[in-house]
Design a protein around this motif. Structure first.
Motif, mmCIF file in Angstrom:
data_model
loop_
_atom_site.group_PDB
_atom_site.id
_atom_site.type_symbol
_atom_site.label_atom_id
_atom_site.label_comp_id
_atom_site.label_asym_id
_atom_site.label_seq_id
_atom_site.Cartn_x
_atom_site.Cartn_y
_atom_site.Cartn_z
ATOM 1 N N PRO A 1 5.416 -34.912 -46.405
ATOM 2 C CA PRO A 1 5.819 -33.504 -46.190
ATOM 3 C C PRO A 1 7.323 -33.306 -45.999
ATOM 4 C CG PRO A 1 3.966 -34.099 -44.766
ATOM 5 C CD PRO A 1 4.420 -35.347 -45.419
ATOM 6 N N GLY B 1 9.986 -31.358 -48.484
ATOM 7 C CA GLY B 1 10.808 -30.303 -47.886
ATOM 8 C C GLY B 1 12.282 -30.537 -48.161
ATOM 9 N N VAL C 1 13.621 -29.511 -51.571
ATOM 10 C CA VAL C 1 14.039 -28.108 -51.677
ATOM 11 C C VAL C 1 15.528 -27.979 -51.357
ATOM 12 C CG1 VAL C 1 13.679 -25.778 -50.796
ATOM 13 C CG2 VAL C 1 11.732 -27.298 -51.087
ATOM 14 N N PHE D 1 14.323 -19.537 -56.680
ATOM 15 C CA PHE D 1 13.139 -19.296 -55.850
ATOM 16 C C PHE D 1 11.886 -19.842 -56.527
ATOM 17 C CE2 PHE D 1 9.669 -16.765 -54.136
ATOM 18 C CZ PHE D 1 9.924 -16.845 -52.777
ATOM 19 N N CYS E 1 11.930 -23.510 -55.942
ATOM 20 C CA CYS E 1 11.898 -23.980 -54.546
ATOM 21 C C CYS E 1 10.637 -23.569 -53.794
ATOM 22 C CB CYS E 1 13.125 -23.464 -53.793
ATOM 23 S SG CYS E 1 14.654 -24.193 -54.359
ATOM 24 N N TYR E 2 10.157 -22.341 -54.041
ATOM 25 C CA TYR E 2 9.040 -21.841 -53.233
ATOM 26 C C TYR E 2 7.787 -22.709 -53.362
ATOM 27 C CZ TYR E 2 5.814 -18.586 -51.049
ATOM 28 O OH TYR E 2 4.871 -18.034 -50.232
ATOM 29 N N SER F 1 8.297 -25.739 -51.300
ATOM 30 C CA SER F 1 8.164 -25.453 -49.862
ATOM 31 C C SER F 1 6.704 -25.363 -49.464
ATOM 32 C CB SER F 1 8.839 -24.125 -49.507
ATOM 33 O OG SER F 1 10.185 -24.156 -49.815
ATOM 34 N N GLN F 2 5.935 -24.660 -50.302
ATOM 35 C CA GLN F 2 4.512 -24.482 -49.986
ATOM 36 C C GLN F 2 3.779 -25.822 -50.039
ATOM 37 O OE1 GLN F 2 5.090 -21.417 -48.617
ATOM 38 N NE2 GLN F 2 2.914 -21.195 -49.044
ATOM 39 N N SER G 1 5.062 -28.714 -49.435
ATOM 40 C CA SER G 1 5.432 -29.450 -48.237
ATOM 41 C C SER G 1 4.598 -29.002 -47.045
ATOM 42 C CB SER G 1 6.917 -29.233 -47.958
ATOM 43 O OG SER G 1 7.241 -29.691 -46.676
ATOM 44 N N ARG G 2 4.419 -27.696 -46.921
ATOM 45 C CA ARG G 2 3.624 -27.144 -45.825
ATOM 46 C C ARG G 2 2.166 -27.585 -45.914
ATOM 47 N NH1 ARG G 2 5.662 -21.081 -45.013
ATOM 48 N NH2 ARG G 2 7.718 -21.850 -44.499
ATOM 49 N N ASN H 1 14.600 -20.250 -49.717
ATOM 50 C CA ASN H 1 14.314 -20.868 -51.009
ATOM 51 C C ASN H 1 15.332 -20.509 -52.086
ATOM 52 O OD1 ASN H 1 11.760 -22.484 -50.739
ATOM 53 N ND2 ASN H 1 11.084 -20.559 -49.870
ATOM 54 N N THR H 2 16.503 -20.027 -51.664
ATOM 55 C CA THR H 2 17.586 -19.798 -52.621
ATOM 56 C C THR H 2 18.862 -20.411 -52.044
ATOM 57 O OG1 THR H 2 17.982 -17.628 -51.627
ATOM 58 C CG2 THR H 2 16.652 -17.662 -53.612
ATOM 59 N N GLN I 1 14.257 -28.659 -42.402
ATOM 60 C CA GLN I 1 13.217 -27.648 -42.255
ATOM 61 C C GLN I 1 12.379 -27.618 -43.511
ATOM 62 O OE1 GLN I 1 12.721 -25.987 -39.422
ATOM 63 N NE2 GLN I 1 14.309 -27.345 -38.644
ATOM 64 N N ALA I 2 11.122 -27.938 -43.372
ATOM 65 C CA ALA I 2 10.257 -27.946 -44.558
ATOM 66 C C ALA I 2 9.915 -26.517 -44.947
ATOM 67 C CB ALA I 2 9.006 -28.726 -44.280
#
Lengths: 219, 234
Positions: free
Chosen positions: A146, A150, A153, A196, A199-200, A203-204, A206-207, B66-67, B233-234
């Motif tokens: 995780p 993260g 990103v 975005f 990356c998004y 991120s998700q 990773s969560r 995320n940017t 920070q994930a």
């Protein structure tokens, strides 16, 4: 002469540049991963001097801006007489940057493996290498997923800094198009949306990995 | 490779560098104050279940996180004039840094709030605390104390990231370095010196934050602040 407007072709140019952002991210993660792994092992070494050296490396990398790593490797490498394209300088500095953070993340993961695992494997007369290979790392890798995703990103986002030394990745492409079209709001929003989109999901992911990892242990 | 280092030429640009350091410090301190205050407010709004406010805060946090910071700066500096808001480079930098840091602070403080156990709140109720008292003494202050080291790491990262503001012609430390480099052509020397200054600033900022932590939350939090490295920070 009429001004270009931000249309389909320009968006295509951004998409092309996005590929370079991804190439740079992959270089940084592979190079930084290898170097970071070595530093993480050094950080958990049994020799004190090695631990201190690795700790200093991590502290320094995390205490200076990525931009300075970039400038130093850009000018440093050209001082050494190497006339390098921005991709190599960018790749090298992103590698150094990523290694400093990945080393610290992975050190934490190695140390998160319970001490009894070390003791048990030692009592089985395993060598240090065998302990890492068969007992510690398989467990550490699971814990590390995780935060590593993260961090990916962060790497994607920080590759944008390489635009400052002229490497044409997504952010630089946005600047170039803005210079031709003078529609900054539209252009940079499009650039932000593309970042975005990359990356998004990471991120998700990773969560999701984080939740899955803790699903069993929190009862 | 036959290169002779000449750090001497940098001495005459001392004022230039000092001005850069001063602006970096000003931008960092202001954005930390504004960003963390916004973070407390937004995380509190978010802790109220349901509703549009929560959705908006989440959307804001996700979009910013995320940017890239550089693109956020471009939008503030080059984009805002397009919609009728003209801001100078220093103001744009401060706005960009505050917007960025507010999102990260919100996320970190949110985690702290969610870590407050339900039984604590029930205990507060049992003691006859008002809702505001519970919020203040049971939720927000312990939550911030818990995540204070992580917050400080983020503050240090923001100070380092302020170097990126040089790309929108904010004349902070990294821009000073670029200026001195253009005057002297001593690129490597300039960037080594400025890198060391950043390193010193990072250590000094962490020490100051640890002192503030000691004053606000006591010795234990301060010690964790000094030793913790930037968490991702994930």
């Amino acid at each position: 002469m009429t001004l270009r407007t931000f249309g389909f072709n320009e968006f295509g140019f951004l998409l092309q540049a996005l590929q370079w952002t991804i190439v740079l991210t992959v270089i940084a993660l592979i190079g930084g991963g290898l170097l970071g792994f070595a530093v993480a092992l050094a950080r958990t070494s049994r020799t004190k001097a090695v631990r201190i050296a690795a700790g200093t490396y991590i502290q320094v990398i995390q205490g200076i801006p990525v931009l300075m790593i970039l400038f130093l490797s850009y000018y440093g490498l050209s001082l050494a007489g190497l006339e390098l394209p921005p991709l190599i300088a960018s790749g090298a500095s992103m590698t150094i940057y990523a290694s400093g953070y990945l080393a610290e993340i992975w050190r934490g993961c190695i140390q998160a493996v319970p001490k009894q695992q070390w003791e048990a494997s030692e009592s089985l007369a395993m060598t240090r290498l065998q302990q890492y290979r068969y007992v510690i790392l398989p467990q550490a890798v699971r814990i590390s997923l995780p935060p590593t995703v993260g961090f990916a990103v962060q790497v994607v986002k920080n590759t944008s800094i390489t635009s400052i030394i002229g490497f044409v990745e997504l952010a630089r492409a946005g600047q170039l198009i803005n210079n031709a079209t003078f529609q900054p709001f539209r252009v940079f929003i499009a650039v932000a949306v593309l970042y975005f989109v990359v990356c998004y999901p990471l991120s998700q992911l990773s969560r999701w990995l984080e939740r899955r990892l803790h699903a069993g242990s929190n009862r | 490779m036959s290169y002779t280092f000449q750090f001497g030429v940098l001495a005459q640009y001392q004022d230039e560098i000092l001005n850069g350091i001063w602006l970096t410090i000003k931008l960092s301190v202001l954005s930390i104050l504004l960003g963390s205050a916004a973070g407390v407010v937004l995380a509190s709004i978010r802790s109220v279940k349901g509703g549009a406010a929560r959705f908006l805060v989440d959307a804001y946090v996700e979009i910013i996180r995320n940017t890239p910071f550089l693109v956020q700066l471009f939008i503030v500096y080059f984009g805002l004039p397009g919609v009728g808001l003209r801001v100078g480079a220093d103001t744009a930098a401060l706005i960009g840094m505050t917007i960025n840091l507010a999102a990260y602070s919100t996320e970190i403080i949110r985690a702290g709030i969610e870590a407050v156990h339900k039984s604590q709140i029930e205990a507060g109720e049992a003691l006859g605390f008002t809702r505001f008292q519970i919020y203040r003494h049971v939720i927000i202050v312990p939550a911030i104390a818990k995540v204070y080291p992580a917050l400080c790491s983020q503050f240090v990262l923001m100070m380092l990231a302020s170097s990126i503001c040089s790309a929108i012609s904010t004349h902070e430390l990294a821009a000073s370095a670029a200026f001195v480099e253009s005057q002297t052509y001593r690129s490597f020397e300039v960037y080594i010196v400025v890198t060391l200054i950043y390193l010193a600033l990072a250590l000094a900022l962490r020490a100051c934050l640890a002192l503030v932590g000691m004053w606000l939350f006591g010795r234990r939090v301060a010690r964790r602040t000094m030793t913790s490295l930037p968490e991702v920070q994930a």
